[in-house]
Structures are given as structure tokens and as C-alpha cells.
Design a protein around this motif. Structure first.
Motif, PDB file in Angstrom:
ATOM      1  N   ASP A 283       1.842 -90.451  64.634  1.00  0.00           N
ATOM      2  CA  ASP A 283       1.732 -91.782  65.239  1.00  0.00           C
ATOM      3  C   ASP A 283       0.341 -92.014  65.804  1.00  0.00           C
ATOM      4  N   ARG A 285      -2.433 -90.626  64.735  1.00  0.00           N
ATOM      5  CA  ARG A 285      -3.364 -90.870  63.624  1.00  0.00           C
ATOM      6  C   ARG A 285      -3.180 -92.280  63.053  1.00  0.00           C
ATOM      7  N   ALA A 286      -1.899 -92.735  62.927  1.00  0.00           N
ATOM      8  CA  ALA A 286      -1.653 -94.086  62.401  1.00  0.00           C
ATOM      9  C   ALA A 286      -2.219 -95.147  63.342  1.00  0.00           C
ATOM     10  N   SER A 287      -2.020 -94.940  64.654  1.00  0.00           N
ATOM     11  CA  SER A 287      -2.567 -95.904  65.617  1.00  0.00           C
ATOM     12  C   SER A 287      -4.086 -95.905  65.581  1.00  0.00           C
ATOM     13  N   GLN A 288      -4.673 -94.716  65.421  1.00  0.00           N
ATOM     14  CA  GLN A 288      -6.128 -94.656  65.304  1.00  0.00           C
ATOM     15  C   GLN A 288      -6.607 -95.414  64.067  1.00  0.00           C
ATOM     16  N   ALA A 289      -5.829 -95.237  62.968  1.00  0.00           N
ATOM     17  CA  ALA A 289      -6.218 -95.962  61.740  1.00  0.00           C
ATOM     18  C   ALA A 289      -6.086 -97.475  61.936  1.00  0.00           C
ATOM     19  N   ARG A 290      -4.984 -97.924  62.586  1.00  0.00           N
ATOM     20  CA  ARG A 290      -4.817 -99.366  62.831  1.00  0.00           C
ATOM     21  C   ARG A 290      -5.911 -99.894  63.749  1.00  0.00           C
ATOM     22  N   VAL A 291      -6.236 -99.129  64.776  1.00  0.00           N
ATOM     23  CA  VAL A 291      -7.304 -99.564  65.689  1.00  0.00           C
ATOM     24  C   VAL A 291      -8.626 -99.685  64.944  1.00  0.00           C
ATOM     25  N   LYS A 293      -8.987-100.230  61.745  1.00  0.00           N
ATOM     26  CA  LYS A 293      -8.905-101.388  60.842  1.00  0.00           C
ATOM     27  C   LYS A 293      -9.083-102.691  61.606  1.00  0.00           C
ATOM     28  N   ILE A 294      -8.438-102.790  62.771  1.00  0.00           N
ATOM     29  CA  ILE A 294      -8.566-104.007  63.581  1.00  0.00           C
ATOM     30  C   ILE A 294      -9.999-104.182  64.055  1.00  0.00           C
ATOM     31  N   GLN A 295     -10.632-103.059  64.445  1.00  0.00           N
ATOM     32  CA  GLN A 295     -12.025-103.149  64.870  1.00  0.00           C
ATOM     33  C   GLN A 295     -12.914-103.620  63.726  1.00  0.00           C
ATOM     34  N   GLU A 297     -11.915-105.529  61.227  1.00  0.00           N
ATOM     35  CA  GLU A 297     -11.639-106.958  61.054  1.00  0.00           C
ATOM     36  C   GLU A 297     -12.349-107.780  62.119  1.00  0.00           C
TER      37      GLU A 297
END
Length: 366
Positions: A283, A285-291, A293-295, A297
Motif C-alpha cells: 500500500d 508503494r502504491a500510495s507513493q506511486a499515486r503521489v 503520478k499526481i505530482q 499531473e
């Protein structure tokens, strides 16, 4: 000293009443108390019994004197003036004879031991000479023993003639050997037993015998009861041990089961903890990846916004460079002139033209 080489057998082998274990009889019947075993008389009445005790007392007295002769010989200098010359001379002769006997006995023992070690040489002449020498030494022992007996009697006669010397000699009781003292104690014990025997009448002897038989019978019956109770106790102990062993087995099984449950729970808890940590890491690592990606964007949108702002500024700068006359001529009906160009009035329903309208459009889009 001559008594040291004589073996004295036990004088009385009868049962000792004091050593018989008296035990309470487990019965409900009332028992009469046993009759006393002490004789009714306290003194000897007949001449024969008095003579018997007198002979025994005289024998004990003579034995006490004879067993002190070796001590007299060792301390002859201190006792010579008190005992007299004739007594000391007889004592020395007696001690010399006893020493000669002891030397002969010691020599015979050594020769017999040597003879046993050389049993394989029976046919040799020296072996036969050794056997003959041993037999010769043995033949000399009986006359020597007879001389010691005569010497002992002579010393006793001299001591009994002089009661003062005999009393003085009896004071030296500490010099008596342990074997001699044990022999005297046995004689004293024999005297007590014989005295009690002589005081007991035939009827009292029968009562005493009957009493001993009754005590023996009771003791045997009580012993049978004790054996029965001991057997029952042993059986109960075996049953108890079996039950305890069974309970111990059950307890051990429960302990093993509990240990297995604890081990299983520990393994399950460890596995759950590992899975939770693994899920937490996934979780994270997934949150880090989403963060990330959002950064990205956000950065892209900021870049687009910056580009649009720059375009809007360029258009605004371009409009600012248009002359005022051309701007008034270029404005149609329903338009007004502003510092940044022509635009429709708010009630005209047409969008404004110029940098301001574009900026409003961009702001509405974002």
C-alpha cells in the motif's frame, strides 16, 4: 596374657525378655495385666545356692586378678615395693612363660603359612623337615600351657594370701585389655542371670515360661496383623501410584496439546503480522506511486497554465500596441472601447474581444 589366646563362647543363649518387642493387641476383649516377673524372694536361702554363688564370685575375682598380671609386669618398678618380692618374682616367671608361648604360637603360624605357600614341593626333603619341625613345635605347646596354668595358680595363691596386695592390684583396672574386660562383663552378666535363676521357685519359673509364651503368641498375632496391614498399605500405595501416573500422563498430554496450540497461535500471529507488513509495504508503494503520478499531473497542469498565461500576456501585449483610432473605428455597434481593445457590452450577448475576454475564458476553464 594367657587368656588372650583363648576363645570364650557365649555363656547363655536364651531369649532376652527385654529385647522382645511388646505391641498393643488390637482386640476389644479386656485383658488382665501380666504378672510381675521379678522373683518373690530377694535372698538365697539354701546352702547349695549360696555355695554356687560363692564359687562364681570367687571365679570372677580370680579372673579379675589374672587379667591384670600383664599390666603388673609392664609397671613392675612402681608396684614392686607394694606387692612384695615373692609376688613380683612369680609374676615375672608367669609373664616369661606367656611370652614363650606367644613366641611359639607366632613361629608356628609363620611356618604353617610358609608350608601352605610351598604345597607343590611335598616330595622334597626340606619340605618333610619343615613338616617335622612344625609337628615338634606343636608337641611342645601342651607342656608349656600346663606350666602357664601352674604358674597362674601359684600367682593366685600368693595374691589370695595377701588381700592388701590383691586390693592394690584391682585398683589397676585401667590396664586390663578390652577382651579381658568383655570376658569379665560376661561373667558378671552370668552371675546376675544365675542369681535370678536361683531365686526363682519352680512355680515362678512355670509362670515365667507361660508369660513368655503368652507374650510370644501375642507378638506373633500382632505381627500377622501388621503384615496384613502392610500388604493392604502396599496395595493402596500401588493403586495410588497408578492413579498418579495416569493423571500425570493426562497432564503431560494437556501440556503437549497446549504447547502445540501456543506454537500454532504464535506461527499464525507471526504469519498474520508478516502479511500485514507486506500489505502495508505494498500500500505504501502504491500510495507513493499515486503521489508521484499526481505530482507529475500537477506539474503538467502548472506548465500548461503557465503556457496559457504567457500566450494570454503576449496577446494582451499585442492588443496594447494597436493605435487608438483604429481601435475606435474597429468597434462596431454595441461595442465599447477599452484600454485593451473593443469588447461587447454586458447586455449584448456577445463575448468580448481582447485579452480580458480570453483571460476570463481561461479562468472559467480552470
Amino acid at each position: 596374657m594367657a587368656l588372650d589366646i583363648l576363645a570364650v563362647a557365649p555363656l547363655y543363649q536364651g531369649p532376652d525378655i527385654n529385647k522382645i518387642r511388646l505391641m498393643a493387641e488390637t482386640t476389644k476383649k479386656s485383658t488382665t495385666p501380666p504378672k510381675p516377673l521379678t522373683p518373690s524372694r530377694t535372698k538365697l536361702t539354701t546352702i547349695e545356692t549360696k555355695r554356687i554363688m560363692s564359687v562364681l564370685d570367687e571365679t570372677i575375682h580370680k579372673v579379675e586378678l589374672v587379667t591384670l598380671l600383664s599390666n603388673v609386669a609392664s609397671s613392675s618398678q612402681s608396684l614392686e615395693g607394694m606387692l612384695g618380692e615373692d609376688i613380683m618374682k612369680a609374676v615375672r616367671e608367669h609373664v616369661d612363660l606367656c611370652q614363650t608361648l606367644l613366641d611359639h604360637v607366632s613361629y608356628l603360624q609363620e611356618e604353617e603359612q610358609r608350608l601352605q605357600e610351598e604345597e607343590g614341593f611335598e616330595d622334597e626333603p626340606w619340605f618333610r623337615d619343615l613338616v617335622f619341625s612344625i609337628e615338634l613345635q606343636k608337641s611342645r605347646l601342651p607342656p608349656l600351657r600346663q606350666q602357664i596354668r601352674e604358674s597362674t595358680k601359684n600367682v593366685l595363691r600368693l595374691l589370695l594370701r595377701n588381700p592388701q596386695a590383691a586390693s592394690l592390684l584391682q585398683v589397676q583396672s585401667l590396664g586390663r585389655s578390652e577382651e579381658a574386660q568383655s570376658f569379665i562383663d560376661s561373667l558378671v552378666e552370668l552371675r546376675g542371670f544365675l542369681f535370678e535363676k536361683l531365686l526363682t521357685s519352680p512355680m515362678e519359673a512355670r509362670d515365667k515360661t507361660q508369660f513368655i509364651q503368652d507374650i510370644t503368641r501375642r507378638n506373633r498375632r500382632n505381627q500377622e496383623i501388621i503384615d496384613t496391614l502392610e500388604n493392604e498399605l502396599a496395595a493402596c500405595m500401588r493403586n495410588r501410584d497408578a492413579e498418579v501416573e495416569k493423571e500425570n500422563f493426562v497432564v503431560q498430554e494437556l501440556k503437549n496439546h497446549l504447547h502445540q496450540v501456543l506454537k500454532f497461535s504464535e506461527n499464525s500471529l507471526l504469519r498474520t503480522k508478516q502479511e500485514a507488513e507486506k500489505q502495508q509495504k505494498a500500500d505504501f508503494r502504491a500510495s507513493q506511486a499515486r503521489v508521484a503520478k499526481i505530482q507529475q499531473e500537477i506539474l503538467l497542469l502548472r506548465s500548461q497554465f503557465h503556457n496559457l498565461v504567457m500566450e494570454n500576456r503576449e496577446a494582451e501585449q499585442a492588443l496594447r500596441k494597436v493605435p487608438w483610432g483604429s481601435r475606435e473605428a474597429g468597434c462596431g455597434p454595441g461595442r465599447r472601447e477599452g484600454w485593451h481593445g473593443c469588447y461587447y457590452s454586458p447586455g449584448s450577448g456577445w463575448p468580448g474581444v481582447g485579452g480580458g475576454g480570453r483571460a476570463q475564458e481561461l479562468e472559467a476553464g480552470h
